[in-house]
Design a protein around this motif. Sequence first.
Motif, PDB file in Angstrom:
ATOM      1  N   PHE A  91      66.374  48.429  16.079  1.00 31.46           N
ATOM      2  CA  PHE A  91      65.569  47.800  17.772  1.00 31.46           C
ATOM      3  C   PHE A  91      65.176  48.379  19.194  1.00 31.46           C
ATOM      4  CE2 PHE A  91      66.850  44.173  21.006  1.00 31.46           C
ATOM      5  CZ  PHE A  91      65.235  43.444  20.411  1.00 31.46           C
ATOM      6  N   VAL A  92      66.695  48.797  18.969  1.00 34.77           N
ATOM      7  CA  VAL A  92      66.502  48.716  21.206  1.00 34.77           C
ATOM      8  C   VAL A  92      65.706  49.944  21.334  1.00 34.77           C
ATOM      9  CG1 VAL A  92      69.146  47.914  21.333  1.00 34.77           C
ATOM     10  CG2 VAL A  92      68.679  50.115  20.737  1.00 34.77           C
ATOM     11  N   THR A  93      65.453  50.955  20.238  1.00 30.96           N
ATOM     12  CA  THR A  93      64.451  51.580  20.194  1.00 30.96           C
ATOM     13  C   THR A  93      63.234  51.809  20.797  1.00 30.96           C
ATOM     14  OG1 THR A  93      66.014  53.423  18.647  1.00 30.96           O
ATOM     15  CG2 THR A  93      63.476  54.346  18.704  1.00 30.96           C
ATOM     16  N   ALA A  94      62.465  50.463  19.502  1.00 27.94           N
ATOM     17  CA  ALA A  94      61.380  50.122  19.737  1.00 27.94           C
ATOM     18  C   ALA A  94      61.421  49.198  20.662  1.00 27.94           C
ATOM     19  CB  ALA A  94      61.066  49.062  18.704  1.00 27.94           C
ATOM     20  N   TRP A  95      62.020  48.496  21.552  1.00 26.97           N
ATOM     21  CA  TRP A  95      62.515  47.474  22.714  1.00 26.97           C
ATOM     22  C   TRP A  95      61.702  48.665  23.661  1.00 26.97           C
ATOM     23  CZ3 TRP A  95      66.732  44.333  25.196  1.00 26.97           C
ATOM     24  CH2 TRP A  95      66.348  43.436  26.454  1.00 26.97           C
ATOM     25  N   MET A  96      63.169  50.130  23.500  1.00 29.22           N
ATOM     26  CA  MET A  96      62.342  50.759  24.238  1.00 29.22           C
ATOM     27  C   MET A  96      61.306  51.574  25.050  1.00 29.22           C
ATOM     28  SD  MET A  96      66.082  53.068  25.468  1.00 29.22           S
ATOM     29  CE  MET A  96      65.687  54.926  24.250  1.00 29.22           C
ATOM     30  N   ASN A  99      58.724  48.897  26.112  1.00 29.28           N
ATOM     31  CA  ASN A  99      58.228  48.297  27.262  1.00 29.28           C
ATOM     32  C   ASN A  99      58.688  49.718  28.457  1.00 29.28           C
ATOM     33  OD1 ASN A  99      58.152  45.584  27.065  1.00 29.28           O
ATOM     34  ND2 ASN A  99      59.899  46.265  25.368  1.00 29.28           N
ATOM     35  N   HIS A 100      58.721  50.943  27.618  1.00 28.09           N
ATOM     36  CA  HIS A 100      58.121  51.927  28.835  1.00 28.09           C
ATOM     37  C   HIS A 100      59.511  52.215  29.988  1.00 28.09           C
ATOM     38  CE1 HIS A 100      53.706  53.520  28.683  1.00 28.09           C
ATOM     39  NE2 HIS A 100      53.907  51.585  27.304  1.00 28.09           N
ATOM     40  N   PHE A 101      60.832  52.189  29.030  1.00 29.70           N
ATOM     41  CA  PHE A 101      62.058  52.949  29.641  1.00 29.70           C
ATOM     42  C   PHE A 101      62.375  51.632  30.490  1.00 29.70           C
ATOM     43  CE2 PHE A 101      59.784  56.303  27.894  1.00 29.70           C
ATOM     44  CZ  PHE A 101      61.021  56.887  26.775  1.00 29.70           C
ATOM     45  N   ALA A 102      62.182  50.433  30.416  1.00 30.64           N
ATOM     46  CA  ALA A 102      62.236  49.909  31.594  1.00 30.64           C
ATOM     47  C   ALA A 102      63.578  49.605  31.514  1.00 30.64           C
ATOM     48  CB  ALA A 102      61.530  48.522  31.509  1.00 30.64           C
ATOM     49  N   ARG A 103      64.447  48.374  32.607  1.00 34.04           N
ATOM     50  CA  ARG A 103      65.118  48.974  33.161  1.00 34.04           C
ATOM     51  C   ARG A 103      66.421  47.798  31.787  1.00 34.04           C
ATOM     52  NH1 ARG A 103      66.937  44.655  36.860  1.00 34.04           N
ATOM     53  NH2 ARG A 103      65.856  46.015  39.027  1.00 34.04           N
ATOM     54  N   TRP A 104      66.181  46.688  31.549  1.00 34.68           N
ATOM     55  CA  TRP A 104      66.615  45.988  29.906  1.00 34.68           C
ATOM     56  C   TRP A 104      66.518  46.913  29.168  1.00 34.68           C
ATOM     57  CZ3 TRP A 104      71.167  43.617  31.752  1.00 34.68           C
ATOM     58  CH2 TRP A 104      70.711  43.451  32.764  1.00 34.68           C
ATOM     59  N   PRO A 105      65.884  46.892  28.496  1.00 39.63           N
ATOM     60  CA  PRO A 105      65.796  48.013  27.300  1.00 39.63           C
ATOM     61  C   PRO A 105      67.008  49.054  27.295  1.00 39.63           C
ATOM     62  CG  PRO A 105      63.363  47.706  27.753  1.00 39.63           C
ATOM     63  CD  PRO A 105      64.382  46.649  28.664  1.00 39.63           C
ATOM     64  N   VAL A 106      66.400  49.639  28.294  1.00 35.58           N
ATOM     65  CA  VAL A 106      67.815  50.970  28.275  1.00 35.58           C
ATOM     66  C   VAL A 106      68.534  50.758  29.073  1.00 35.58           C
ATOM     67  CG1 VAL A 106      67.950  53.237  30.015  1.00 35.58           C
ATOM     68  CG2 VAL A 106      65.429  52.519  29.419  1.00 35.58           C
ATOM     69  N   ILE A 107      69.028  49.452  29.125  1.00 32.53           N
ATOM     70  CA  ILE A 107      70.658  49.508  29.752  1.00 32.53           C
ATOM     71  C   ILE A 107      71.066  48.552  28.217  1.00 32.53           C
ATOM     72  CG2 ILE A 107      72.040  47.269  30.380  1.00 32.53           C
ATOM     73  CD1 ILE A 107      70.677  47.610  32.950  1.00 32.53           C
ATOM     74  N   PHE A 108      70.666  47.752  27.782  1.00 30.67           N
ATOM     75  CA  PHE A 108      70.508  47.278  25.549  1.00 30.67           C
ATOM     76  C   PHE A 108      71.013  48.749  25.038  1.00 30.67           C
ATOM     77  CE2 PHE A 108      70.430  43.043  27.419  1.00 30.67           C
ATOM     78  CZ  PHE A 108      71.190  42.403  26.697  1.00 30.67           C
ATOM     79  N   TYR A 109      69.837  49.594  25.117  1.00 32.82           N
ATOM     80  CA  TYR A 109      69.865  50.555  23.955  1.00 32.82           C
ATOM     81  C   TYR A 109      71.777  51.393  24.475  1.00 32.82           C
ATOM     82  CZ  TYR A 109      68.768  55.194  21.676  1.00 32.82           C
ATOM     83  OH  TYR A 109      68.709  56.379  20.753  1.00 32.82           O
ATOM     84  N   ALA A 160      74.055  53.386  35.710  1.00 30.97           N
ATOM     85  CA  ALA A 160      72.797  54.103  36.461  1.00 30.97           C
ATOM     86  C   ALA A 160      71.570  53.765  36.145  1.00 30.97           C
ATOM     87  CB  ALA A 160      72.400  55.342  36.245  1.00 30.97           C
ATOM     88  N   SER A 161      71.743  52.676  35.564  1.00 32.40           N
ATOM     89  CA  SER A 161      69.873  52.145  34.780  1.00 32.40           C
ATOM     90  C   SER A 161      70.151  50.465  35.475  1.00 32.40           C
ATOM     91  CB  SER A 161      69.881  51.471  33.214  1.00 32.40           C
ATOM     92  OG  SER A 161      70.440  52.809  32.296  1.00 32.40           O
ATOM     93  N   PHE A 162      70.807  49.784  35.815  1.00 33.02           N
ATOM     94  CA  PHE A 162      70.633  48.796  36.677  1.00 33.02           C
ATOM     95  C   PHE A 162      69.976  49.267  37.816  1.00 33.02           C
ATOM     96  CE2 PHE A 162      73.709  47.064  34.197  1.00 33.02           C
ATOM     97  CZ  PHE A 162      73.712  45.521  34.577  1.00 33.02           C
ATOM     98  N   ILE A 163      70.366  50.915  38.394  1.00 31.51           N
ATOM     99  CA  ILE A 163      69.608  51.235  39.528  1.00 31.51           C
ATOM    100  C   ILE A 163      68.453  52.416  39.248  1.00 31.51           C
ATOM    101  CG2 ILE A 163      69.897  52.457  41.917  1.00 31.51           C
ATOM    102  CD1 ILE A 163      73.265  52.355  40.902  1.00 31.51           C
ATOM    103  N   ASN A 164      68.085  52.884  37.889  1.00 33.12           N
ATOM    104  CA  ASN A 164      67.052  54.022  38.038  1.00 33.12           C
ATOM    105  C   ASN A 164      67.277  53.836  36.252  1.00 33.12           C
ATOM    106  OD1 ASN A 164      65.459  55.582  37.372  1.00 33.12           O
ATOM    107  ND2 ASN A 164      65.692  56.519  38.953  1.00 33.12           N
ATOM    108  N   SER A 165      66.370  53.279  35.585  1.00 30.23           N
ATOM    109  CA  SER A 165      66.895  53.644  33.740  1.00 30.23           C
ATOM    110  C   SER A 165      66.180  54.756  33.588  1.00 30.23           C
ATOM    111  CB  SER A 165      65.407  52.705  33.264  1.00 30.23           C
ATOM    112  OG  SER A 165      64.284  53.049  33.506  1.00 30.23           O
ATOM    113  N   SER A 166      65.475  55.484  34.715  1.00 33.34           N
ATOM    114  CA  SER A 166      65.408  57.303  34.310  1.00 33.34           C
ATOM    115  C   SER A 166      66.069  57.893  33.943  1.00 33.34           C
ATOM    116  CB  SER A 166      64.605  58.012  35.194  1.00 33.34           C
ATOM    117  OG  SER A 166      63.274  57.282  34.934  1.00 33.34           O
ATOM    118  N   ALA A 167      67.254  57.638  35.136  1.00 30.07           N
ATOM    119  CA  ALA A 167      69.046  58.340  35.064  1.00 30.07           C
ATOM    120  C   ALA A 167      69.714  57.774  33.649  1.00 30.07           C
ATOM    121  CB  ALA A 167      69.665  57.361  36.628  1.00 30.07           C
TER     122      ALA A 167
END
Length: 192
Positions: A91-96, A99-109, A160-167
Motif C-alpha cells: 500500500f505505502v509503496t504504491a502510494w509513494m 504520488n512521485h515521493f510526495a511528503r505524506w506518502p514518504v512519511i507513512f512509508y 526529515a521528510s516533513f521538510i524534504n521527502s527526498s531526504a
Amino acid sequence: MITKQRLEAFSDGVIAIIITIMVLEIKTPHAADLESLKPLIPVFISYVLSFLYVGIYWTNHHHMILAAKSVNGKILWANLNLLFWLSLIPFVTAWMGENHFARWPVIFYGIILILNSLAYKLLAYMLVRHHGSDSVLNKAIGRDLKGWFSIVVYGIAVAASFINSSAGLILYFLVAALWLIPDRRIERSVNS
C-alpha cells in the motif's frame, strides 16, 4: 504440536503474495514508445526499494527461524504481527510511487518501516524468551545494534521528510543498503 516449519511456510507464502501485489501495482503503459515508461519511474523506484526491504525481512526471518528449535502460540502471534505490518508495504509503496515521493506518502512509508522493525524485534524477543538466554538464538542476535540503528534512522528519515521527502527517501535506501551486507551472526551460530 506447533511446528516451526508451518510458521516458516506460512510466512514464506505471505511474503510471496506481498511481492506479487507490489509488482502488480506497476501498470503496463498503453503506448509502445519509451516516453510512456517515464511516468512509471517513481513507481519502479518505489517497487525496488520495497522489494529490497521485503527480501531483507524474508532472509532474516528465515535465519532466525532456522536457529529456533520450536515455537509456541505467543511466537505465532508475534509472527502474525510482523506479517501484518509487512502486508502494508504494498500500500505505502504504491502510494509513494504514484504520488512521485510526495511528503505524506514518504512519511507513512517510514512509519511502516518503523512498525515492521519493531514487530521483527518483538518476534526475536519472543523466540529468545522461549529458547532461553543461553540459546544459540540469543547469542546470535545479541544486542542487535544494527536493528536499533535502523529504527533511529527511520525516525530521522520520517522527521526529515516533513521538510524534504527526498531526504527521507535517501535515508530509507541507505538503511536498505546497510542490510544488504549479509548478517551472518545466526548462520555462524547455527553452524558452529
